[in-house]
Scaffold this motif. Sequence first.
Motif, short mmCIF file in Angstrom:
data_model
loop_
_atom_site.label_atom_id
_atom_site.label_comp_id
_atom_site.label_asym_id
_atom_site.label_seq_id
_atom_site.Cartn_x
_atom_site.Cartn_y
_atom_site.Cartn_z
N ARG A 186 -23.27 14.04 -4.45
CA ARG A 186 -24.64 14.35 -3.98
C ARG A 186 -24.73 15.78 -3.45
O ARG A 186 -25.70 16.49 -3.68
N THR B 64 -24.66 18.26 -6.22
CA THR B 64 -25.92 18.26 -6.97
C THR B 64 -27.00 19.02 -6.21
O THR B 64 -27.86 19.67 -6.80
N ALA C 214 -29.33 15.84 1.51
CA ALA C 214 -28.62 15.09 0.46
C ALA C 214 -27.59 14.15 1.08
O ALA C 214 -27.42 13.01 0.64
N ASP D 74 -28.98 10.96 2.70
CA ASP D 74 -29.41 9.94 1.75
C ASP D 74 -28.27 9.03 1.29
O ASP D 74 -28.49 8.10 0.51
N HIS D 75 -27.04 9.33 1.69
CA HIS D 75 -25.88 8.54 1.25
C HIS D 75 -25.32 7.76 2.45
O HIS D 75 -25.26 8.30 3.55
#
Length: 336
Positions: free
Chosen positions: A206, A209, A288, A291-292
Amino acid sequence: MLNERILLSHGAGGGASQRLLDELFFHILGNEYLLQKNDAVVLPSVQGRIALSTDSFVVQPLFFRGGNIGKLAVCGTVNDLAVQGATPLYLTLGLIIEEGFLMADLLKIVESIAETCAAAGVKIVAGDTKVVNKGQADGLYINTTGIGVVPEGRNISGSLAMPGDVVIINGTIGEHGMAIMSERSGISWETDLMSDCAPLNGLIERILTATEEVHVMRDPTRGGVATTLNEIAAQSGVGIRLNETDLPITDGVRGACEMLGFDPLYVANEGKVLVIVPQSQAEKVLSAMHDHPLGRQAVIIGEVIADHPGLVTLRTGFGGERILDMLEGELLPRIC
Ligand code: MG
């Protein structure tokens, strides 16, 4: 079979070895590569550069809150590949088992290896089992070697930190080391101490990215956050300043550290990653990570500066600043 114990013959390459392989390893870990059953596995060609990492695991005790030596052996190598910007693909698994080891415990460990491999999306493609006489090993030692692939053009290194970068961590520190310590010392007053042991490749994907500007990534395992940042400061020829009030530490770890005389900044983590990116990329990277599941508590803990190259300092809650040296020797032996 579960009441059985490992015998010397299980590692001798004959019928008993074959049954152990078939009933345990091939049955639980089997895949098209492991089941080739030749002297060497032949893997398909990959696109990109090969990353390779190896590690041996001698943690004691073998089972602890949050994991066991098997889960740790997969996470440790997966994470070393992932922080290098590699997508981990394949692992080898070598076990040295002490005669008399309980088969039921070996089964639990191999099942845990399979679960962790599935979570990380990697396969065990080659392996080896040796059994040594009682008293000649402490239960079980594991070695894993991992292969991953790094896309062309992606360069992440401990030597690339630059003044103006920020230091991000994905969550609370010191949990693995203090979980192991609490098991060893039989501390029962801290029930929430649990190892953070986890494969980080999903979270790291993530991050990569979200930005192409990751300068450094490293997992602060043995020696903890302070030692890892010292390595980076030395490699990059920069200073690093942490802010004490920004350090995420649970009350459980803080309490256990105070009682046992440890500094959480030097205690091992097995599910944490330090990410060093330019300030301009910080917001993207943090969102990012948030979000994990393994990055919900990601936070900036410090900055890379041009002052005092090679040194890591801590700005304390009282406004002072002290040097965080590299850990000398071993704070906690057999932590991984
Ligand atoms: Mg590492």
